[in-house]
Design a protein around this motif. Structure first.
Motif, PDB file in Angstrom:
ATOM      1  N   VAL A   1       0.903  -0.994  -0.062  1.00  0.00           N
ATOM      2  CA  VAL A   1      -0.036  -0.143  -0.021  1.00  0.00           C
ATOM      3  C   VAL A   1       0.795   1.031   0.048  1.00  0.00           C
ATOM      4  N   ASP A   2       0.885   1.965  -1.339  1.00  0.00           N
ATOM      5  CA  ASP A   2       1.705   3.059  -1.215  1.00  0.00           C
ATOM      6  C   ASP A   2       0.792   4.343  -1.738  1.00  0.00           C
ATOM      7  N   TYR A   3       0.217   4.944  -0.987  1.00  0.00           N
ATOM      8  CA  TYR A   3      -0.571   6.236  -1.564  1.00  0.00           C
ATOM      9  C   TYR A   3       0.223   7.342  -2.011  1.00  0.00           C
ATOM     10  N   PHE A   4       1.736   7.436  -2.047  1.00  0.00           N
ATOM     11  CA  PHE A   4       2.295   8.592  -2.318  1.00  0.00           C
ATOM     12  C   PHE A   4       3.165   8.280  -3.201  1.00  0.00           C
TER      13      PHE A   4
ATOM     14  N   ALA B   1       5.995   1.193   1.539  1.00  0.00           N
ATOM     15  CA  ALA B   1       4.747   0.798   2.154  1.00  0.00           C
ATOM     16  C   ALA B   1       4.158   2.002   3.027  1.00  0.00           C
ATOM     17  N   ASP B   2       2.869   2.352   3.125  1.00  0.00           N
ATOM     18  CA  ASP B   2       2.521   3.176   4.038  1.00  0.00           C
ATOM     19  C   ASP B   2       1.558   2.424   5.323  1.00  0.00           C
ATOM     20  N   PHE B   3       1.733   3.296   6.301  1.00  0.00           N
ATOM     21  CA  PHE B   3       1.031   3.011   7.644  1.00  0.00           C
ATOM     22  C   PHE B   3      -0.363   3.079   7.304  1.00  0.00           C
ATOM     23  N   THR B   4      -1.404   2.094   7.041  1.00  0.00           N
ATOM     24  CA  THR B   4      -2.787   2.353   6.680  1.00  0.00           C
ATOM     25  C   THR B   4      -3.615   1.352   7.183  1.00  0.00           C
ATOM     26  N   VAL B   5      -5.037   2.134   7.418  1.00  0.00           N
ATOM     27  CA  VAL B   5      -6.064   1.438   7.940  1.00  0.00           C
ATOM     28  C   VAL B   5      -7.475   1.706   7.140  1.00  0.00           C
TER      29      VAL B   5
ATOM     30  N   VAL C   1      -0.555   7.106   6.520  1.00  0.00           N
ATOM     31  CA  VAL C   1       0.653   7.948   6.756  1.00  0.00           C
ATOM     32  C   VAL C   1       1.979   7.368   6.423  1.00  0.00           C
ATOM     33  N   ASP C   2       2.842   7.843   5.781  1.00  0.00           N
ATOM     34  CA  ASP C   2       4.224   7.286   5.579  1.00  0.00           C
ATOM     35  C   ASP C   2       4.955   7.576   6.752  1.00  0.00           C
ATOM     36  N   ALA C   3       6.460   6.824   6.551  1.00  0.00           N
ATOM     37  CA  ALA C   3       7.241   7.242   7.487  1.00  0.00           C
ATOM     38  C   ALA C   3       7.750   8.568   7.833  1.00  0.00           C
ATOM     39  N   ALA C   4       7.502   9.428   7.002  1.00  0.00           N
ATOM     40  CA  ALA C   4       8.021  10.729   7.117  1.00  0.00           C
ATOM     41  C   ALA C   4       6.957  11.731   7.685  1.00  0.00           C
ATOM     42  N   GLY C   5       5.697  11.105   7.775  1.00  0.00           N
ATOM     43  CA  GLY C   5       4.844  11.637   8.464  1.00  0.00           C
ATOM     44  C   GLY C   5       3.604  12.403   7.705  1.00  0.00           C
ATOM     45  N   LYS C   6       3.950  12.025   6.408  1.00  0.00           N
ATOM     46  CA  LYS C   6       3.087  12.576   5.411  1.00  0.00           C
ATOM     47  C   LYS C   6       1.653  11.865   5.370  1.00  0.00           C
ATOM     48  N   GLY C   7       0.341  12.437   5.425  1.00  0.00           N
ATOM     49  CA  GLY C   7      -0.739  11.802   5.627  1.00  0.00           C
ATOM     50  C   GLY C   7      -1.764  11.901   4.669  1.00  0.00           C
ATOM     51  N   LEU C   8      -2.813  10.865   4.714  1.00  0.00           N
ATOM     52  CA  LEU C   8      -3.788  10.872   3.853  1.00  0.00           C
ATOM     53  C   LEU C   8      -5.176  10.486   4.478  1.00  0.00           C
ATOM     54  N   THR C   9      -6.386  11.136   4.627  1.00  0.00           N
ATOM     55  CA  THR C   9      -7.288  10.637   5.173  1.00  0.00           C
ATOM     56  C   THR C   9      -8.610  11.012   4.084  1.00  0.00           C
ATOM     57  N   LYS C  10      -9.369   9.854   3.714  1.00  0.00           N
ATOM     58  CA  LYS C  10     -10.172   9.823   2.680  1.00  0.00           C
ATOM     59  C   LYS C  10     -11.259   9.080   3.094  1.00  0.00           C
ATOM     60  N   GLN C  11     -12.690   9.807   3.383  1.00  0.00           N
ATOM     61  CA  GLN C  11     -13.826   9.233   3.382  1.00  0.00           C
ATOM     62  C   GLN C  11     -14.306   8.676   1.905  1.00  0.00           C
TER      63      GLN C  11
ATOM     64  N   ASP D   1      -4.708   3.413  -5.326  1.00  0.00           N
ATOM     65  CA  ASP D   1      -5.908   4.129  -5.390  1.00  0.00           C
ATOM     66  C   ASP D   1      -6.778   3.980  -4.348  1.00  0.00           C
ATOM     67  N   VAL D   2      -7.485   4.789  -3.906  1.00  0.00           N
ATOM     68  CA  VAL D   2      -8.515   4.797  -2.772  1.00  0.00           C
ATOM     69  C   VAL D   2      -9.563   3.888  -3.501  1.00  0.00           C
ATOM     70  N   THR D   3      -9.748   2.663  -3.167  1.00  0.00           N
ATOM     71  CA  THR D   3     -11.029   1.739  -3.984  1.00  0.00           C
ATOM     72  C   THR D   3     -11.841   1.140  -2.846  1.00  0.00           C
ATOM     73  N   VAL D   4     -12.967   0.597  -3.171  1.00  0.00           N
ATOM     74  CA  VAL D   4     -13.762  -0.177  -2.417  1.00  0.00           C
ATOM     75  C   VAL D   4     -14.756  -1.059  -3.327  1.00  0.00           C
ATOM     76  N   TRP D   5     -14.968  -2.372  -3.009  1.00  0.00           N
ATOM     77  CA  TRP D   5     -15.928  -3.064  -3.752  1.00  0.00           C
ATOM     78  C   TRP D   5     -17.244  -3.254  -2.903  1.00  0.00           C
ATOM     79  N   ARG D   6     -18.454  -3.078  -3.604  1.00  0.00           N
ATOM     80  CA  ARG D   6     -19.732  -3.179  -2.721  1.00  0.00           C
ATOM     81  C   ARG D   6     -20.046  -4.598  -2.952  1.00  0.00           C
ATOM     82  N   PRO D   7     -20.389  -5.455  -1.898  1.00  0.00           N
ATOM     83  CA  PRO D   7     -20.677  -6.803  -2.154  1.00  0.00           C
ATOM     84  C   PRO D   7     -22.302  -6.954  -2.683  1.00  0.00           C
ATOM     85  N   SER D   8     -23.116  -5.698  -2.331  1.00  0.00           N
ATOM     86  CA  SER D   8     -24.506  -5.858  -2.375  1.00  0.00           C
ATOM     87  C   SER D   8     -24.824  -5.676  -3.954  1.00  0.00           C
ATOM     88  N   ASN D   9     -23.889  -4.822  -4.750  1.00  0.00           N
ATOM     89  CA  ASN D   9     -24.049  -4.739  -6.153  1.00  0.00           C
ATOM     90  C   ASN D   9     -23.066  -5.102  -6.956  1.00  0.00           C
TER      91      ASN D   9
END
Length: 701
Positions: free
Chosen positions: A518-521, A526-530, A541-551, A571-579
């Motif tokens: 996972v590498d958003y930057f 690898a980034d620390f990601t949840v 957030v990466d090791a240098a403290g650069k962050g990303l927050t995305k709803q 890429d910020v991505t989700v899959w929706r099981p319902s559809n």
């Protein structure tokens, strides 16, 4: 293997053509036709197969050299080498040095190609003469050690095969006579480190040494000898056996075929020209645009002479040298000594025309070869119309771009360039001539035999000029420029090329596309990601403290990490099981892409299954154990049944070919079941207990 240095002469090419024994044309003609010269020393073995290596030396392979054991003075069997004027050798064009080798089996009439790492693969050869039986053996020549090493043999023999490098670095072998003298109709794929694939029989019988070209869409075009052109898809191992029919009604036996230079200016539109062939030979040519919606052969310009057993060489300026051959096969009295240059017709846009390239001195017929050298000259050697004898003289052609009206033209120079380049990435070429450079091109190191340059290819690259440097963009992928070594030329406003420097083209592993990181930057780390399901929010957030927050997404969605646009960032991505809809925010442009793929109950298994550096949308249906993949490179759907209910899908790159492999882990027995994408082989590995958790499982599984 044994080797011996036979001779050493100082610079024998452009700087020392005064030593040649031929009479050059006048300088006034040289800047129009070019200039031919004969080297002042001889070729000690029959140069049936030749390859330009990444160290600038030429590997020549003869095997028994078309000298049957039943004929007096010919090798009676292995080893083939110095003592019986056969085997193989290295020719150093700059030093004029020839080093001869012995080989342990008969490599006569093999197929030779250069692997992505620069080693030469020698595929098949001869078991016996008349009738000819093909060898299943394979060897690899390593220029770092000057040694031949036997590799895994093929399933069956091949005498007169064609080998071709594909966009993912695999080598495709096709045709040739097998060990009983029948035509080998199967395709096999060779992967470095993994060996040969299973056989994939074709539904038709090919000609010997079929003329094959890799197209920018990843398919392989068969242009002859036969009159019906065909198309092979390596991803599905299927054939289209009726693509187009040639205008010339006969088989163009020992004619040649060239994929014309690819350029970004026309989106790498692939055009193929076929020339000559047949006996009595034809002077006609035909051209097909394989990028057209309905490809069809169109008449091209006629050569100055009819040619069978000819050679054709792409030059750095995009022109093609057509040389050698004869009207009647293996008949020196009808030799074609006038050479031709194919180039664009300035009076008819999109058309081509031949002009004179002067005349070479010696008849070049059966088993003659021609290669472009790094100094932008062409080496011409061989000719073997009768068994047991061959033409020993070698010639050099200096194309007209090396001259002006008064003599040798000033040449641009490359002072530094990288030794390797990555697809789609920018690189720097240092040159004091940056302000006057018009073209930057890659010409693949040549391999040639039997009137055909296997893997012959030229690709133009876009660039911008700065102070003393060019910023060049590498070809976008391996289908445009297959992995391996190329000569990098820069050409000035007058069309004069530099001396080439060798570069290795390859893909950069994209662990983000493979789902392994996972590498958003886009930092290669690898980034620390949840992902917080309660709010549908990504926190990184990466090791240098650069962050990303995305709803992005809802609490019942499944995050599906990957680089779907191939920019090196997750890429910020989700899959929706319902559809079954994938919701992707492309990091390259922040655009939202929605794609319905999958049904409730499926497991999303994104990964780079086609090796193009982008994550493919894919699901695994546990009820049937079936994988459904949309290849990002072609938008094709690939369906593969692999696994059963209760298994856990664990797609990853297990064979190191930069493609995700179909794989499942079975909790009941702890066995991993993998289909290697490089060769379609199945491997199994018992690892883990029923209560364990496989670390390669998809998110949410």
């Amino acid at each position: 293997m044994n080797r011996r240095r036979l001779l050493c002469l100082s610079h024998v090419l452009v700087s020392s053509l005064v030593l040649s024994v031929s009479v050059p044309v006048t300088m006034g003609q040289a800047n129009v036709q070019g200039q031919w010269s004969t080297l002042p020393y001889l070729m000690p073995i029959n140069p049936i197969h030749a390859a330009l290596l990444s160290n600038g030396k030429v590997l020549v392979v003869a095997g028994s050299g078309n000298c049957p054991p039943s004929q007096s003075g010919c090798p009676t069997g292995p080893p083939y080498g110095l003592l019986n004027n056969s085997g193989a050798l290295l020719w150093d064009p700059m030093a004029g040095a020839i080093t001869q080798f012995s080989v342990s089996w008969d490599m006569f009439c093999n197929g030779m190609v250069l692997l992505p790492d620069g080693r030469a693969l020698i595929d098949g050869g001869t078991i016996q003469y008349t009738p000819f039986y093909g060898q299943p053996q394979v060897a690899v020549f390593d220029p770092a050690t000057n040694t031949f090493t036997n590799a895994q043999s093929m399933a069956h023999g091949r005498w007169y095969p064609t080998v071709l490098t594909l966009g993912d670095g695999r080598v495709m072998a096709f045709s040739g006579l097998n060990e009983t003298g029948a035509t080998n109709t199967a395709v096999e794929f060779y992967t470095v480190g993994a060996g040969w694939s299973q056989e994939y029989p074709a539904p038709w019988t090919p000609s010997m040494y079929p003329r094959l070209h890799l197209l920018p869409n990843g398919k392989v075009f068969y242009s002859g000898w036969q009159t019906t052109s065909k198309l092979f898809d390596p991803s599905t191992t299927t054939w289209n056996t009726n693509v187009a029919t040639t205008i010339y009604g006969n088989a163009r036996i020992y004619g040649t075929s060239v994929l014309l230079p690819l350029t970004p200016a026309d989106n790498y539109d692939p055009r193929v020209i076929i020339m000559g062939g047949d006996s009595p030979a034809t002077a006609t040519t035909e051209i097909i645009d394989m990028g057209a919606s309905a490809p069809a052969w169109q008449s091209g310009p006629d050569m100055s002479e009819a040619r069978i057993e000819m050679n054709a060489v792409i030059l750095p300026d995009g022109r093609v040298l057509a040389v050698g051959g004869s009207v009647k096969n293996e008949d020196t009295s009808t030799a074609s000594l006038n050479a031709d240059l194919l180039g664009p017709d300035r009076n008819n846009r999109g058309k081509y025309i031949f002009s004179s390239a002067g005349a070479n001195a010696y008849p070049r017929l059966y088993h003659s070869v021609a290669l472009l050298l790094p100094d932008a000259t062409v080496w011409l050697a061989g000719g073997n119309p009768k068994k047991g004898t061959y033409l020993q003289q070698m010639e050099i052609y200096q194309p007209p771009y090396l001259f002006n009206a008064t003599g040798l033209a000033p040449r641009p120079s490359i002072t530094s360039a990288p030794s390797s380049i990555s697809y789609g990435k920018a690189f720097t070429v240092q040159t004091p001539d940056a302000a006057n450079i018009l073209h930057v091109v890659l010409v693949r190191n040549g391999t040639v035999t039997h009137s055909f340059g296997m893997d012959q290819r030229e690709v133009e690259m876009s660039f911008t000029a700065g102070s003393g440097a060019l910023t060049v963009t590498a070809p976008p992928n391996g289908n445009i420029a297959p992995p391996g070594y190329y000569m990098l030329f820069i050409l000035n406003n007058s069309g004069v090329p530099s001396v080439a420097t060798f570069v290795q083209a390859s893909a950069v592993p994209n662990p983000t596309a493979l789902g392994e990181q996972v590498d958003y930057f886009g930092e290669g780390k690898a980034d620390f990601t949840v992902w917080r399901p309660s709010t549908g929010t990504f926190y990184s957030v990466d090791a240098a403290g650069k962050g990303l927050t995305k709803q992005w997404g809802a609490s019942t969605d499944i995050p599906v990490i990957g680089d779907y646009d191939g920019d090196g960032k997750t890429d910020v991505t989700v899959w929706r099981p319902s559809n079954g809809v994938w919701y992707i925010v492309q990091s390259s442009n922040n655009q939202v892409v929605e794609r319905q793929w999958g049904v409730p109950g499926d497991v999303p298994v994104p990964g780079d299954y086609d090796g193009d550096g982008k994550t493919d949308i894919a699901v695994w249906r546990s009820s049937t154990g079936t994988w459904y993949v949309i290849q990002s490179s072609t938008n094709k759907v690939v369906v593969q049944q692999w696994g059963s209910a209760g298994d856990v899908p664990v797609a990853r790159d297990y064979d190191g070919d930069l493609k995700a492999d179909f794989a499942v882990w079975r909790p009941s027995n702890g066995i991993w079941y993998v289909i290697q994408s490089s060769n379609n082989k199945i491997i199994t590995q018992q690892w883990g207990a029923s209560t364990d958790v496989p670390m390669n499982k998809p998110v949410g599984q």
